[in-house]
Design an enzyme around this catalytic site. Structure first.
Site, PDB file in Angstrom:
ATOM      1  N   SER A 253       0.830  -1.192   0.000  1.00 57.39           N
ATOM      2  CA  SER A 253       0.000   0.000   0.000  1.00 57.39           C
ATOM      3  C   SER A 253       0.876   1.257   0.000  1.00 57.39           C
ATOM      4  O   SER A 253       1.727   1.414  -0.873  1.00 57.39           O
ATOM      5  CB  SER A 253      -0.948  -0.045   1.213  1.00 57.39           C
ATOM      6  OG  SER A 253      -1.936   0.938   1.147  1.00 57.39           O
TER       7      SER A 253
ATOM      8  N   ASP B 146      -8.867  -6.719  -4.200  1.00 60.34           N
ATOM      9  CA  ASP B 146      -8.461  -5.403  -3.690  1.00 60.34           C
ATOM     10  C   ASP B 146      -9.095  -4.334  -4.587  1.00 60.34           C
ATOM     11  O   ASP B 146      -8.663  -4.119  -5.704  1.00 60.34           O
ATOM     12  CB  ASP B 146      -6.935  -5.290  -3.708  1.00 60.34           C
ATOM     13  CG  ASP B 146      -6.427  -3.964  -3.142  1.00 60.34           C
ATOM     14  OD1 ASP B 146      -7.255  -3.090  -2.817  1.00 60.34           O
ATOM     15  OD2 ASP B 146      -5.198  -3.800  -3.051  1.00 60.34           O
TER      16      ASP B 146
ATOM     17  N   HIS C 156      -7.925  -5.400   0.160  1.00 56.70           N
ATOM     18  CA  HIS C 156      -6.656  -4.683   0.256  1.00 56.70           C
ATOM     19  C   HIS C 156      -5.782  -5.223   1.379  1.00 56.70           C
ATOM     20  O   HIS C 156      -4.551  -5.233   1.264  1.00 56.70           O
ATOM     21  CB  HIS C 156      -6.934  -3.194   0.464  1.00 56.70           C
ATOM     22  CG  HIS C 156      -5.710  -2.335   0.418  1.00 56.70           C
ATOM     23  ND1 HIS C 156      -4.870  -2.289  -0.675  1.00 56.70           N
ATOM     24  CD2 HIS C 156      -5.163  -1.498   1.344  1.00 56.70           C
ATOM     25  CE1 HIS C 156      -3.872  -1.448  -0.434  1.00 56.70           C
ATOM     26  NE2 HIS C 156      -4.022  -0.963   0.780  1.00 56.70           N
TER      27      HIS C 156
END
Length: 378
Positions: free
Chosen positions: A155, A322, A355
């Protein structure tokens, strides 16, 4: 440290102080700062086996292991880092750092402003991914590391790995970019802004100087976390975990605004937990750093041109469910690298966990990391 199989055992945080002023992208200059970090494994004589782990929005330096006397204080990526694990500490020297602006010991909004003797609060300058890379480079100097064998993150941490490859091409040999995007979409910026508004409009925020009022905008931070947490999970995962189950198990609606569905209970518990340990000003800074990340901005939107300076080899990993940073966004990075004839491997992992998949123990995902890192020469 313990050599117990699979675990780095008990660890201790360390602190590095820097007196050389750091010029930031926003135009401000930080006169001095401290970074809190942890290390796992042993730096070899050639200092060629070091890997930097960059954390995401709510992460920190405590990547693996636990603190003595606190068995539940397990690092946020403990399933990845350790002897025999993908980031094998029998082979690599792994470094985790709490970024500038953080709230886990590094200089940030809750630190004292030397000019006033009071906490920085909202006066702490805006920081960007580029600023973090600059500060991390000084930490590498402090540790005597000329070049990272790899920089890895998920991320927002993956964005730092990308920025390292662009800004410090001679100092990084591999970049592992996991669950990331080359820049945020309007939808992602919108999510971040709603989260910020929840904090900024909390009466206990006091324009960011809530420390002086012995309070904290926990209501706003709680809502921000609840919103963010929804975006980290997949619809399938939430449906499987909670469905439309009621807390009272009676199947009868209460017809009020209390906590009625199991998913409501879960989100509120997550929000309460987060608001008890995270700093609201840090949350604001981290989300703005996400919004500002766009390495192609200075290249007329040409991502390939932005990545052209990179000398590192890349591993890019995405996860099928995600939707915050969808696989298509990772493929944009891969396409830009291929356009430059740069070396890149890509894996799209089938996962039901959205995610947050990059944080979890998935056999395929871990096998990809282990295989790639196994080919890293020291």
């Amino acid at each position: 440290m313990s050599t117990q199989t699979g675990s780095v055992g008990n660890v201790e945080a360390q602190r590095a102080s820097f007196d050389t002023p750091l010029a930031l992208r926003c135009g401000a200059v930080l006169p001095a700062y401290e970074l809190v970090y942890e290390t796992y494994g042993t730096l070899n004589a050639a200092k060629s086996n070091a890997i930097l782990v960059c954390h995401a929005l709510s992460g920190h330096h405590h990547v693996a292991g636990s603190y003595a006397g606190k068995p539940k204080s397990i690092g946020w990526w403990d399933n990845i880092v350790g002897p025999g694990r993908p980031l094998d500490t029998d082979r690599f020297f792994v470094v985790g750092v709490n970024n500038l602006g953080g709230c886990h010991g590094s200089t940030g909004p809750s630190s004292l402003n030397p000019a006033t003797g009071k906490p920085w609060g909202a006066d702490f300058p805006m920081v960007t991914v580029e600023d973090w890379v600059g500060a991390q480079a000084r930490l590498a100097d402090h540790l005597g590391i000329d070049s990272w064998a790899a920089v890895i993150g998920g991320s927002l941490g993956a964005m730092q790995a990308m920025q390292w490859a662009i800004d410090q091409p001679q100092r990084i040999r591999h970049a592992l970019v996991i669950a990331a995007a080359p820049k945020l979409t309007a939808q992602n910026i919108a999510f971040n802004d709603v989260a910020r508004q929840a904090i900024l409009t909390d009466p206990d925020f006091h324009d960011g100087h809530f420390y002086e009022h012995q309070t904290a905008p926990k209501r706003g931070l709680r809502l921000a976390r609840m919103l963010g947490h929804i975006t980290y999970l997949s619809d399938d995962q939430m449906g499987e975990k909670f469905g439309r189950e009621l807390r009272n198990n009676s199947g009868v609606f209460s017809f009020d605004y209390g906590v009625e569905f199991e998913v409501e209970s879960y989100l509120r518990a997550q929000g309460d937990k987060f608001a008890d340990f995270f700093d609201a000003n840090t949350y604001l800074l981290m989300t703005k750093a996400l919004d500002y990340f766009d390495p192609a901005h200075h290249c007329g939107g040409d991502l390939a041109a932005a990545l052209k300076p990179a000398l590192a080899k890349f591993l890019v990993v995405s996860f099928t469910t995600d939707w915050r940073f969808a696989p298509a966004r990772s493929r944009e990075i891969v396409s830009a690298l291929l356009k430059n004839d740069q070396k890149v491997s890509y894996a799209e992992i089938t996962s039901d966990f959205g995610h947050d998949s990059f944080l979890l123990e998935d056999p395929h995902y871990h096998a990809v990391l282990r295989a790639y890192l196994g080919r890293v020469t020291l």
